[in-house]
Design a protein around this motif. Structure first.
Motif, PDB file in Angstrom:
ATOM      1  N   SER A 167       4.826  12.645   3.522  1.00 40.93           N
ATOM      2  CA  SER A 167       6.227  12.223   3.545  1.00 40.93           C
ATOM      3  C   SER A 167       6.561  11.373   4.754  1.00 40.93           C
ATOM      4  N   ARG A 168       6.013  11.732   5.909  1.00 39.32           N
ATOM      5  CA  ARG A 168       6.357  10.977   7.119  1.00 39.32           C
ATOM      6  C   ARG A 168       5.835   9.547   7.023  1.00 39.32           C
ATOM      7  N   PHE A 169       4.668   9.362   6.456  1.00 40.93           N
ATOM      8  CA  PHE A 169       4.108   8.034   6.281  1.00 40.93           C
ATOM      9  C   PHE A 169       4.996   7.202   5.357  1.00 40.93           C
ATOM     10  N   ILE A 170       5.391   7.767   4.247  1.00 44.04           N
ATOM     11  CA  ILE A 170       6.182   7.035   3.263  1.00 44.04           C
ATOM     12  C   ILE A 170       7.573   6.702   3.802  1.00 44.04           C
ATOM     13  N   ARG A 171       8.095   7.542   4.678  1.00 42.22           N
ATOM     14  CA  ARG A 171       9.457   7.315   5.187  1.00 42.22           C
ATOM     15  C   ARG A 171       9.594   5.997   5.939  1.00 42.22           C
ATOM     16  N   ASN A 172       8.501   5.477   6.472  1.00 39.98           N
ATOM     17  CA  ASN A 172       8.563   4.225   7.220  1.00 39.98           C
ATOM     18  C   ASN A 172       8.624   2.990   6.324  1.00 39.98           C
ATOM     19  N   GLN A 173       8.537   3.187   5.028  1.00 39.02           N
ATOM     20  CA  GLN A 173       8.464   2.042   4.124  1.00 39.02           C
ATOM     21  C   GLN A 173       9.711   1.174   4.200  1.00 39.02           C
ATOM     22  N   ASN A 174      10.861   1.778   4.236  1.00 34.93           N
ATOM     23  CA  ASN A 174      12.094   0.987   4.236  1.00 34.93           C
ATOM     24  C   ASN A 174      12.225   0.141   5.497  1.00 34.93           C
TER      25      ASN A 174
ATOM     26  N   LEU B   8       0.829  -1.204   0.000  1.00 37.77           N
ATOM     27  CA  LEU B   8       0.000   0.000   0.000  1.00 37.77           C
ATOM     28  C   LEU B   8       0.866   1.257   0.000  1.00 37.77           C
ATOM     29  N   MET B   9       1.967   1.209   0.725  1.00 30.91           N
ATOM     30  CA  MET B   9       2.856   2.375   0.756  1.00 30.91           C
ATOM     31  C   MET B   9       3.461   2.647  -0.617  1.00 30.91           C
ATOM     32  N   ASN B  10       3.701   1.578  -1.390  1.00 33.08           N
ATOM     33  CA  ASN B  10       4.126   1.778  -2.779  1.00 33.08           C
ATOM     34  C   ASN B  10       3.063   2.559  -3.543  1.00 33.08           C
ATOM     35  N   GLY B  11       1.790   2.195  -3.313  1.00 31.67           N
ATOM     36  CA  GLY B  11       0.704   2.906  -3.974  1.00 31.67           C
ATOM     37  C   GLY B  11       0.604   4.344  -3.541  1.00 31.67           C
ATOM     38  N   VAL B  12       0.791   4.610  -2.243  1.00 28.64           N
ATOM     39  CA  VAL B  12       0.772   5.992  -1.758  1.00 28.64           C
ATOM     40  C   VAL B  12       1.904   6.789  -2.395  1.00 28.64           C
ATOM     41  N   ARG B  13       3.069   6.161  -2.521  1.00 25.79           N
ATOM     42  CA  ARG B  13       4.211   6.846  -3.153  1.00 25.79           C
ATOM     43  C   ARG B  13       3.891   7.205  -4.609  1.00 25.79           C
ATOM     44  N   ARG B  14       3.249   6.263  -5.332  1.00 28.69           N
ATOM     45  CA  ARG B  14       2.890   6.556  -6.730  1.00 28.69           C
ATOM     46  C   ARG B  14       1.904   7.712  -6.818  1.00 28.69           C
ATOM     47  N   LEU B  15       0.945   7.766  -5.898  1.00 24.48           N
ATOM     48  CA  LEU B  15      -0.004   8.881  -5.893  1.00 24.48           C
ATOM     49  C   LEU B  15       0.710  10.180  -5.543  1.00 24.48           C
ATOM     50  N   ARG B  16       1.646  10.120  -4.614  1.00 24.73           N
ATOM     51  CA  ARG B  16       2.428  11.298  -4.262  1.00 24.73           C
ATOM     52  C   ARG B  16       3.181  11.846  -5.461  1.00 24.73           C
ATOM     53  N   ASP B  17       3.711  10.932  -6.256  1.00 25.78           N
ATOM     54  CA  ASP B  17       4.505  11.348  -7.414  1.00 25.78           C
ATOM     55  C   ASP B  17       3.656  11.997  -8.502  1.00 25.78           C
TER      56      ASP B  17
END
Length: 606
Positions: free
Chosen positions: A315-322, A298-307
């Protein structure tokens, strides 16, 4: 009722006309009005005469209104069709045979094989919540339209457009038709699939029967529900999916009068989740490792929407992906599967999370190591990769509680290319004696006190966690403590694996304020033979001529028993590793004793 043109299937459609409503629409100068038939395709007994209510049309389809100028004027609708094709998140159950089923006049709604006849859709049937959710969520629509955007299939198109119309007449304005019809998870699925339908229309043009106006109305209804319905938002992966769908709707229809509101709400809630739903290591803390796997996707999907838009940046949500991805890889079994801890079915790490060669390289790097995630409450001791020893230790109480398992200080043990000590795992979310058993302490390698255990949604203040860990030249040590029992009591488990990974020593210390009977358990896969002789248990793998010996020493007498594949009461079952929707018999070894005690368990392989 729905039909397929090529096969010439003659189907009965409820076809009613409403001249008064038609006249009202004519005054609105609607650019792509719905067909004159007010009820086009419906399989319910009392369909609504119109999908777009007259009062909504009067307010929003009238020339000069904000919605008309943004979405419904001829110029606005052309702009919609020329608009951005957003990679919409997909939440569905699919099958390679979906097109074939649709051509046969059926729709696949459940991985267990349930099929619904398009000519006889019963929108009110809620015998199985999952099936009802998939049906009202248009599971096949997004699956097929997302795969057929480049190649038009008119028969499939006709059937699915009519399915949407059918739902519009039967359920869009009847929220009592089925408890799942307007459940938040269903709304999310439906919104996703309606956006896929919009992308399909952008590729192939509006449909003769499901007009762009009607589709946009249904998309707006879903977005409005997610924006305005009280108490519809829930923390966890469901809430994240809602946020993704609001963002995807806004990015797909940037001219929508509430697009900015959708983006702002989605971003603010994702940032709130970043603060509340991750451990200090940055791991998604919901329920079990299988949810971390899903969340990274899901975080991959959020990143794609962000882009897609600089104005949307959680940004803070996506930063936890790694960190979440690293946890999954670092705790994976040698066969690259996710440990069946809590509500984690037997599955491999998704390729969207990490590719196989990346996982394999990392597992080779982790050979002969102890990996601890104290905030999440999991630890893994590994020998040589891939056929060496792997021990997984669970000391967690992750949220939300409703779907967790009573598995405090439970262990999984894998060695020589196979599992030796397993646990119940996840079979189904449907209420049944087997489901309750697999979630209970009786299906995990832990202890019960006086024949009971503390249900996971109760008494959060009773703690469980990793208390100590060390890696030394002599070996690896991990310790955890749990106070999660129905009455005041404590259980400490210390595990030591020698540096050669040949022996495992487990020391269990148990005490309670009031005298009680303790019972511990190990669960051995069903293809292993188990022989109990005194306080020594021999577990053999006939296929590989290997043996694991489990030797018990205790300051109090131990009483041993086994069960296997019993139904009344349920005992000796685990999730089938070859079929996650089924269970398989296993041999459950139990040992019991009275009062406070220290039990030392030595495990060795030959």
């Amino acid at each position: 009722m729905l039909g397929i043109r090529e096969k010439g299937i003659r189907m009965r459609f409820s076809l009613l006309f409403s001249l008064a409503a038609l006249a009202a629409l004519a005054a609105c100068t609607e650019p792509s009005p719905p067909p004159s038939a007010t009820v086009q395709y419906a399989t319910c007994e009392e369909p609504a005469e119109r999908i777009i209510p007259a009062d909504w049309a009067e307010e929003h389809l009238a020339e000069g209104s904000a919605y008309y100028e943004a979405l419904f004027s001829p110029e606005a609708q052309q702009a919609v069709l020329d608009g951005p094709v957003v990679r919409v998140p997909r939440f569905r159950s699919g099958t390679d045979r979906q097109v074939e089923f649709i051509r046969e006049g059926r729709i696949f709604v459940d991985r267990r094989g349930d099929l619904v006849e398009l000519e006889h859709v019963d929108w009110s049937n809620d015998d199985h919540a999952f099936v009802a959710t998939q049906l009202h969520g248009f599971t096949a629509v997004g699956t097929l339209f997302a795969q057929h955007e480049e190649q038009q299939d008119e028969d499939v198109e006709q059937a699915l457009m009519r399915l949407i119309l059918n739902w519009g007449h039967c359920a869009a304005h009847n929220r009592d038709i089925n408890p799942r019809a307007w459940h938040e998870g269903t709304v999310m699925k439906r919104q996703s699939n309606l956006l896929h339908t919009l992308n399909y229309m952008r590729a192939h043009g509006p449909h003769d029967e499901l007009t762009l106006t009607t589709l946009l109305y249904l998309i707006d209804a879903g977005a409005t529900y997610l924006l305005d319905e009280p108490n519809v938002y829930s923390p966890g992966n469901h809430g994240i999916r809602q946020d993704m769908l609001l963002a995807a709707t806004a990015l797909s229809l940037p001219q929508h009068p509430r697009a900015g509101e959708m983006l702002e709400l989605a971003e603010s809630r994702l940032e709130l989740a970043a603060r509340r739903m991750f451990t200090e290591e940055g791991i998604w803390s919901e329920q079990a490792p299988g949810y971390v796997n899903y969340m990274v996707s899901l975080m991959n999907g959020v990143r794609r929407l962000r882009d897609r838009d600089a104005g949307f940046n959680p940004s803070r949500f996506i930063r936890n992906q790694n960190a979440s991805r690293a946890f999954l890889v670092d705790t994976a079994l040698p066969d690259r599967t996710i440990p069946t801890v809590g509500r984690s079915s037997q599955q491999t790490i998704s390729p969207a999370v990490a590719r196989g060669r990346v996982i394999e390289r990392r597992l080779e790097e982790l050979a002969r190591s102890l990996t601890v995630f104290p905030g999440y409450g999991h630890a893994v001791i590994r020998g040589d990769h891939p056929d060496g020893l792997y021990l997984h230790f669970t000391a967690s109480h992750n949220l939300p509680a409703r779907k967790r398992h009573a598995d405090e200080l439970s262990v999984l043990l894998y060695n020589h290319g196979r599992m030796w000590i397993t646990e119940g795992g996840q079979n189904s979310t449907q209420s049944s004696p087997m489901t309750y058993y697999l979630r209970s302490a009786f299906a995990h390698s832990t202890y019960t006190l006086n024949g009971g255990y503390l249900d996971e949604h109760e008494e959060f203040e009773r703690a469980v966690g990793i208390t100590d860990s060390s890696s030394e030249q002599s070996g690896y040590r991990i310790e955890g403590r749990s106070e999660r029992f129905l009455e005041p009591a404590s259980f400490t488990r210390a595990i030591i694996v020698d540096s050669d990974f040949q022996t495992v020593r487990i020391t269990d210390t148990l005490s309670s304020e009031a005298p009680g009977e303790w019972e511990g358990r190990f669960h051995f896969p069903g293809d292993l033979s188990v022989n109990v002789e005194g306080q020594r248990v021999t577990v053999s793998d006939p296929g590989a001529a290997r043996t694991m010996t489990v030797t018990f020493r205790s300051s109090a007498p131990l009483s041993f028993s086994t069960c296997r594949g019993e139904r009344n009461p349920v005992c000796g079952w685990v999730q089938d590793r070859n079929d996650g929707d089924s269970v398989a018999p296993a041999t459950t070894l139990s040992w019991s004793f009275d009062g406070d005690n220290e039990v030392m368990i030595d495990i060795a392989f030959e």
